[in-house]
Design a protein around this motif. Structure first.
Motif, PDB file in Angstrom:
ATOM      1  N   ARG A  19       0.850  -1.184   0.375  1.00  0.00           N
ATOM      2  CA  ARG A  19       0.049   0.231  -0.249  1.00  0.00           C
ATOM      3  C   ARG A  19       1.293   1.201   0.351  1.00  0.00           C
ATOM      4  NH1 ARG A  19      -4.871   1.722   1.240  1.00  0.00           N
ATOM      5  NH2 ARG A  19      -6.110   0.298   1.187  1.00  0.00           N
ATOM      6  N   LEU A  20       0.886   2.001  -0.506  1.00  0.00           N
ATOM      7  CA  LEU A  20       1.432   3.615  -1.305  1.00  0.00           C
ATOM      8  C   LEU A  20       1.337   4.296   0.027  1.00  0.00           C
ATOM      9  CD1 LEU A  20       1.293   3.490  -4.876  1.00  0.00           C
ATOM     10  CD2 LEU A  20       3.075   2.456  -3.905  1.00  0.00           C
ATOM     11  N   ALA A  21       2.328   5.286   0.204  1.00  0.00           N
ATOM     12  CA  ALA A  21       2.021   6.357   0.716  1.00  0.00           C
ATOM     13  C   ALA A  21       0.651   6.824   1.049  1.00  0.00           C
ATOM     14  CB  ALA A  21       2.822   7.152   1.285  1.00  0.00           C
ATOM     15  N   HIS A  22       0.575   7.345  -0.682  1.00  0.00           N
ATOM     16  CA  HIS A  22      -0.319   8.461  -0.883  1.00  0.00           C
ATOM     17  C   HIS A  22      -0.221   7.867  -2.415  1.00  0.00           C
ATOM     18  CE1 HIS A  22       2.896  10.609  -3.087  1.00  0.00           C
ATOM     19  NE2 HIS A  22       3.550  10.397  -1.333  1.00  0.00           N
ATOM     20  N   PRO A  23      -1.771   7.928  -3.589  1.00  0.00           N
ATOM     21  CA  PRO A  23      -1.982   8.108  -4.525  1.00  0.00           C
ATOM     22  C   PRO A  23      -0.467   8.395  -5.534  1.00  0.00           C
ATOM     23  CG  PRO A  23      -3.899   8.301  -3.695  1.00  0.00           C
ATOM     24  CD  PRO A  23      -3.058   8.505  -2.371  1.00  0.00           C
ATOM     25  N   VAL A  24      -0.573   7.693  -6.375  1.00  0.00           N
ATOM     26  CA  VAL A  24       1.011   8.151  -7.815  1.00  0.00           C
ATOM     27  C   VAL A  24       0.200   9.647  -7.869  1.00  0.00           C
ATOM     28  CG1 VAL A  24       2.328   8.137  -8.777  1.00  0.00           C
ATOM     29  CG2 VAL A  24       2.018   6.171  -7.183  1.00  0.00           C
ATOM     30  N   PRO A  25       1.241  10.430  -7.449  1.00  0.00           N
ATOM     31  CA  PRO A  25       0.138  12.004  -8.165  1.00  0.00           C
ATOM     32  C   PRO A  25       0.780  12.097 -10.046  1.00  0.00           C
ATOM     33  CG  PRO A  25       1.795  12.766  -6.988  1.00  0.00           C
ATOM     34  CD  PRO A  25       2.569  11.126  -6.998  1.00  0.00           C
ATOM     35  N   GLU A  26      -0.842  13.197 -10.350  1.00  0.00           N
ATOM     36  CA  GLU A  26      -0.375  13.018 -11.705  1.00  0.00           C
ATOM     37  C   GLU A  26       0.705  13.073 -12.257  1.00  0.00           C
ATOM     38  OE1 GLU A  26      -1.833  12.302 -15.614  1.00  0.00           O
ATOM     39  OE2 GLU A  26      -2.623  12.193 -14.280  1.00  0.00           O
ATOM     40  N   HIS A  27       1.598  12.638 -12.934  1.00  0.00           N
ATOM     41  CA  HIS A  27       2.998  13.475 -13.350  1.00  0.00           C
ATOM     42  C   HIS A  27       3.998  12.942 -12.658  1.00  0.00           C
ATOM     43  CE1 HIS A  27       1.094  14.520 -18.020  1.00  0.00           C
ATOM     44  NE2 HIS A  27       0.887  15.052 -17.095  1.00  0.00           N
ATOM     45  N   GLY A  28       3.745  12.193 -11.375  1.00  0.00           N
ATOM     46  CA  GLY A  28       4.540  12.321 -10.175  1.00  0.00           C
ATOM     47  C   GLY A  28       4.884  10.397 -10.079  1.00  0.00           C
ATOM     48  N   GLU A  29       4.992  10.014  -9.610  1.00  0.00           N
ATOM     49  CA  GLU A  29       5.796   8.942  -8.628  1.00  0.00           C
ATOM     50  C   GLU A  29       5.465   8.497  -7.149  1.00  0.00           C
ATOM     51  OE1 GLU A  29       9.816   9.335 -10.093  1.00  0.00           O
ATOM     52  OE2 GLU A  29      10.182   9.820  -8.328  1.00  0.00           O
ATOM     53  N   THR A  86       4.952  13.868  -4.235  1.00  0.00           N
ATOM     54  CA  THR A  86       3.391  14.521  -4.614  1.00  0.00           C
ATOM     55  C   THR A  86       2.956  15.028  -4.755  1.00  0.00           C
ATOM     56  OG1 THR A  86       4.513  16.584  -3.452  1.00  0.00           O
ATOM     57  CG2 THR A  86       4.512  14.780  -1.359  1.00  0.00           C
ATOM     58  N   GLY A  87       3.921  15.538  -5.850  1.00  0.00           N
ATOM     59  CA  GLY A  87       3.272  16.125  -7.663  1.00  0.00           C
ATOM     60  C   GLY A  87       3.320  17.987  -6.940  1.00  0.00           C
ATOM     61  N   GLU A  88       4.540  18.124  -5.437  1.00  0.00           N
ATOM     62  CA  GLU A  88       4.239  20.055  -4.880  1.00  0.00           C
ATOM     63  C   GLU A  88       4.737  20.189  -6.318  1.00  0.00           C
ATOM     64  OE1 GLU A  88       5.681  22.471  -1.204  1.00  0.00           O
ATOM     65  OE2 GLU A  88       6.357  20.118  -1.391  1.00  0.00           O
ATOM     66  N   GLN A  89       4.531  21.366  -6.990  1.00  0.00           N
ATOM     67  CA  GLN A  89       5.798  22.254  -7.071  1.00  0.00           C
ATOM     68  C   GLN A  89       6.175  23.232  -6.558  1.00  0.00           C
ATOM     69  OE1 GLN A  89       5.170  22.833 -10.931  1.00  0.00           O
ATOM     70  NE2 GLN A  89       4.434  20.965 -10.392  1.00  0.00           N
ATOM     71  N   LEU A  90       7.543  23.504  -6.558  1.00  0.00           N
ATOM     72  CA  LEU A  90       8.560  24.295  -5.950  1.00  0.00           C
ATOM     73  C   LEU A  90       9.093  25.522  -6.393  1.00  0.00           C
ATOM     74  CD1 LEU A  90      10.916  21.173  -5.109  1.00  0.00           C
ATOM     75  CD2 LEU A  90       8.483  22.604  -3.694  1.00  0.00           C
ATOM     76  N   PRO A  91       9.708  26.874  -6.216  1.00  0.00           N
ATOM     77  CA  PRO A  91       9.839  27.728  -7.446  1.00  0.00           C
ATOM     78  C   PRO A  91      11.082  27.320  -7.462  1.00  0.00           C
ATOM     79  CG  PRO A  91       9.741  27.833  -4.108  1.00  0.00           C
ATOM     80  CD  PRO A  91      10.014  26.503  -4.579  1.00  0.00           C
ATOM     81  N   ALA A  92      12.033  28.003  -8.630  1.00  0.00           N
ATOM     82  CA  ALA A  92      12.812  28.416  -9.196  1.00  0.00           C
ATOM     83  C   ALA A  92      13.195  29.322  -8.910  1.00  0.00           C
ATOM     84  CB  ALA A  92      12.507  27.194 -10.283  1.00  0.00           C
ATOM     85  N   ARG A  93      14.344  29.639  -9.208  1.00  0.00           N
ATOM     86  CA  ARG A  93      15.218  31.250  -9.003  1.00  0.00           C
ATOM     87  C   ARG A  93      16.545  30.806  -9.161  1.00  0.00           C
ATOM     88  NH1 ARG A  93      14.958  31.908  -2.486  1.00  0.00           N
ATOM     89  NH2 ARG A  93      16.907  33.828  -3.069  1.00  0.00           N
ATOM     90  N   GLU A  94      16.839  31.870 -10.158  1.00  0.00           N
ATOM     91  CA  GLU A  94      18.332  32.681 -11.036  1.00  0.00           C
ATOM     92  C   GLU A  94      18.949  33.392 -10.445  1.00  0.00           C
ATOM     93  OE1 GLU A  94      20.479  34.261 -13.462  1.00  0.00           O
ATOM     94  OE2 GLU A  94      18.106  35.008 -13.503  1.00  0.00           O
ATOM     95  N   MET A  95      20.235  32.686  -9.778  1.00  0.00           N
ATOM     96  CA  MET A  95      21.168  33.878  -9.318  1.00  0.00           C
ATOM     97  C   MET A  95      22.143  33.276  -9.656  1.00  0.00           C
ATOM     98  SD  MET A  95      21.054  31.982  -5.229  1.00  0.00           S
ATOM     99  CE  MET A  95      19.026  32.280  -4.959  1.00  0.00           C
ATOM    100  N   SER A  96      23.330  34.509  -9.258  1.00  0.00           N
ATOM    101  CA  SER A  96      24.832  34.557  -9.076  1.00  0.00           C
ATOM    102  C   SER A  96      24.730  32.960  -7.825  1.00  0.00           C
ATOM    103  CB  SER A  96      25.094  35.362  -9.212  1.00  0.00           C
ATOM    104  OG  SER A  96      25.114  36.441  -7.938  1.00  0.00           O
ATOM    105  N   GLY A  97      26.645  32.915  -8.323  1.00  0.00           N
ATOM    106  CA  GLY A  97      27.219  31.846  -6.822  1.00  0.00           C
ATOM    107  C   GLY A  97      27.186  33.515  -6.019  1.00  0.00           C
ATOM    108  N   VAL A  98      27.181  34.811  -5.919  1.00  0.00           N
ATOM    109  CA  VAL A  98      27.660  35.305  -5.439  1.00  0.00           C
ATOM    110  C   VAL A  98      25.954  35.559  -4.703  1.00  0.00           C
ATOM    111  CG1 VAL A  98      27.417  37.438  -3.961  1.00  0.00           C
ATOM    112  CG2 VAL A  98      29.070  37.002  -5.534  1.00  0.00           C
TER     113      VAL A  98
END
Length: 409
Positions: free
Chosen positions: A128-138, A279-291
């Motif tokens: 029994r999985l921890a939760h149903p497999v999300p759409e386009h998830g796993e 979980t299918g959760e969307q995360l923020p993506a930030r573009e930045m420099s190494g500094v």
């Protein structure tokens, strides 16, 4: 991770990224393709066989697998015929918590609409999985079990033999302590565990099973030794010099709370996005420099050069026993790597992951591939080339393609 971007490209990349990051990419017929399934499907199978004392004829199996059918609540793992299974346990790979399971017959497994083709004469571990497999998830699992199988693991004079056809594409076999490898018929990496045990590791990209036969004898030293999933490139029309890609990444290090993807020199990244596949959760993506990354205090577990341009995905801090699997999607523009030469498309890029794939644009067919590849066709007609690299160094992919007759320019 290497920082490929030089300080001299900093200003130009900043301007280009600002221009292209203002909104989501336009829909494209050459966009990312994710397969759908109506029966049980899985991905990323990896099996470790730990050979126990030879007189037991037993081996401990650690099986990592990903359930990928959207909406699935259960996953079925077959118990191989001829093997007596014991000491089973199953864990959710994301949280590290145990999952409920039971052993059922093939007849019972067939009652699940996702398992109508189950073998009636095979028993299955029903999880029994921890939760149903999300759409386009796993749903990621770790299945542990011990098999006793005298036909697969036995003595032959002074040697021990492990002879077993292996159908999972990625495998690792760990010898008992004090044994050295003297025979092996499948090309493999030879490794040494931290406790000194010798192991072999291999990938099998071909059809069917790998007919592994391994022989070892007891006289090895036992001192301690010194201590990225696939990426898929979807080529856009070549005059754009652009390709959309997704790559999957699993984070296991406690204390890490971010992923850094350094932009390679000569490439401009745009439209980054990320999701937690569990979980299918969307995360923020930030573009930045190494500094800016250093100032942010996001712990990515690595040092990034100050002048590098980097796409950063922050997430909740990984705790001991937890893992996190991300899927990062981006579009790259790289005129040096991807271009038109006359009527031919040219994709020339060094790919560093063990598993890499390139999908040609709609209406194009492959005319040249310097590196060996397997070829499949997507339901929409696009051609996919898979490059499995079982060597430590990167694979240099140089491929060319032409438009099919009747394909509009």
């Amino acid at each position: 991770m290497k920082a490929w971007t030089s300080a001299g490209l900093f200003a130009g990349l900043t301007a280009s990224l600002a221009a292209v990051a203002s909104g989501p990419p336009e829909a494209s017929r050459d966009g990312v393709y994710l397969p759908a399934a109506t029966t049980q499907s899985e991905a990323d199978e990896y099996t470790q066989y730990e050979l126990l004392a030879p007189e037991t004829a037993s081996f401990r199996i650690s099986y990592e697998v990903t359930a990928t059918t959207p909406g699935a609540n259960f996953f079925y793992n077959p118990i191989r015929k001829g093997s007596a299974a014991s000491e089973e346990s199953v864990y959710d790979a994301m949280s590290g918590t145990p999952l409920h399971f039971e052993v059922v017959s093939g007849t019972d497994a067939r009652k699940d609409p996702l398992m109508t083709d189950a073998d009636a004469e095979t028993s299955y571990i029903k999880v029994r999985l921890a939760h149903p497999v999300p759409e386009h998830g796993e749903g990621r699992l770790l299945i542990l079990k011990t098999y006793r199988d005298e036909k697969s693991y036995f003595r032959d004079g002074e040697a021990i033999v492990f002879s077993r056809p292996l159908g999972v594409p990625r495998n690792k076999i760990v010898l008992p302590a004090g044994y050295e490898l003297v025979g092996l018929n499948v090309p493999s990496q030879i490794l040494t565990q931290q406790d000194g045990r010798v192991a072999i590791s291999f990938m099998h990209a071909g059809a069917g099973e790998a007919p592994l036969v391994l022989r070892a004898v007891r006289d090895a030293q036992t001192g301690a030794a010194a201590v990225p999933r696939e990426i898929v490139y979807f080529l856009q029309p070549p005059e754009t010099h652009s390709f959309t890609l997704y790559h999957d990444y699993t984070e296991t290090r406690p204390g890490v709370n971010g992923y850094a993807n350094v932009v390679r020199a000569g490439s401009v990244a745009s439209h980054p996005s990320a999701a937690v596949l569990d979980t299918g959760e969307q995360l923020p993506a930030r573009e930045m420099s190494g500094v800016e990354l250093a100032v942010s205090k996001i712990n990515t577990g690595e040092t990034v050069a100050p002048a590098a341009r980097v796409v950063v995905i922050p997430f909740a801090t990984i705790q001991s026993g937890q893992t996190l699997r991300l899927r990062i999607t981006e579009t790259y523009t790289a005129p040096v790597s991807y271009r038109l030469e006359g009527d031919e498309l040219v994709f020339d890029r060094s790919l560093g992951r063990p598993r890499n794939a390139v999908v040609l644009p709609s209406g194009w067919y492959c005319t040249f591939s310097a590196a060996p590849a397997t070829v499949t066709q997507l339901p929409d007609g696009r051609v996919r080339l898979d490059y499995w690299d079982d060597r430590p160094e990167a694979v240099d992919v140089l491929l060319k393609a032409r438009r099919r007759v009747g394909t509009p320019r």
